[in-house]
Scaffold this motif. Structure first.
Motif, short mmCIF file in Angstrom:
data_model
loop_
_atom_site.label_atom_id
_atom_site.label_comp_id
_atom_site.label_asym_id
_atom_site.label_seq_id
_atom_site.Cartn_x
_atom_site.Cartn_y
_atom_site.Cartn_z
N LEU A 37 49.98 30.02 43.37
CA LEU A 37 49.73 29.04 44.42
C LEU A 37 50.43 27.72 44.17
CD1 LEU A 37 45.96 29.64 45.25
CD2 LEU A 37 47.95 30.29 46.59
N THR A 38 50.76 27.42 42.93
CA THR A 38 51.51 26.20 42.66
C THR A 38 52.96 26.33 43.14
OG1 THR A 38 52.02 26.94 40.43
CG2 THR A 38 50.12 25.49 40.70
N LYS A 39 53.42 27.57 43.29
CA LYS A 39 54.79 27.80 43.76
C LYS A 39 54.89 27.77 45.28
CE LYS A 39 55.91 30.49 39.71
NZ LYS A 39 56.10 31.83 39.17
N ARG A 40 53.88 28.39 45.96
CA ARG A 40 53.92 28.44 47.43
C ARG A 40 52.56 28.82 47.97
NH1 ARG A 40 54.35 33.35 50.13
NH2 ARG A 40 54.48 35.16 48.80
N MET A 59 42.05 43.84 34.57
CA MET A 59 42.33 42.43 34.42
C MET A 59 41.01 41.66 34.64
SD MET A 59 45.05 40.01 36.49
CE MET A 59 46.49 40.91 36.02
N THR A 60 40.74 40.72 33.78
CA THR A 60 39.50 39.95 33.90
C THR A 60 39.59 38.96 35.05
OG1 THR A 60 40.23 38.21 32.42
CG2 THR A 60 39.15 40.11 31.41
N GLN A 82 42.87 36.83 36.46
CA GLN A 82 43.26 36.80 37.86
C GLN A 82 43.33 35.35 38.38
OE1 GLN A 82 40.60 39.26 40.11
NE2 GLN A 82 41.60 41.17 39.48
N CYS A 83 42.37 34.53 37.97
CA CYS A 83 42.38 33.13 38.38
C CYS A 83 43.63 32.42 37.87
CB CYS A 83 41.13 32.41 37.87
SG CYS A 83 39.62 32.83 38.74
N ASP A 84 43.99 32.67 36.61
CA ASP A 84 45.17 32.04 36.03
C ASP A 84 46.44 32.47 36.76
OD1 ASP A 84 43.50 30.84 34.20
OD2 ASP A 84 43.89 32.32 32.62
N GLU A 85 46.54 33.77 37.05
CA GLU A 85 47.71 34.29 37.75
C GLU A 85 47.78 33.75 39.18
OE1 GLU A 85 49.86 38.59 38.70
OE2 GLU A 85 47.93 38.54 37.67
#
Length: 97
Positions: free
Chosen positions: A14-17, A1-2, A6-9
């Motif tokens: 983090l927007t969820k919790r 995974m680039t 990883q940043c996008d995931e």
């Protein structure tokens, strides 16, 4: 995974919790969470970190960072970049004259 994947995931999670580095590793498989947090901050995302106390595997307390994405409402409160600093020291009051 680039790194960008990883940043996008990580940003989506983090927007969820809020999450610690250990939670990020166990749930997302991202071993270098602090590097991805740095990348997200460089991209302009408002990532907040707060120091929390957790127990390690031997049951002893230790301090770690818990990362979260600040919402628009929280952006009304000024924040300093980087880790939040909390002190257990009491401030001594100067005697009144």
């Amino acid at each position: 995974m680039t790194d960008q994947a990883q940043c996008d995931e990580l940003l989506a999670a983090l927007t969820k919790r809020p999450m610690t580095a250990t939670e990020i590793f166990l749930e997302l498989g991202i071993a270098r969470a602090s590097a991805r947090i740095y990348d997200l901050r460089q991209q302009g995302h408002p990532i907040h970190s707060a120091e929390v106390v957790v127990n390690n595997r031997k049951g002893k307390p230790c301090r770690v960072a818990r990362y979260s994405v600040t919402t628009d409402q929280l952006l009304l409160i000024p924040q300093l970049p980087g880790r939040a600093k909390f002190s257990q020291r009491r401030i001594k009051k100067e005697p009144s004259r």
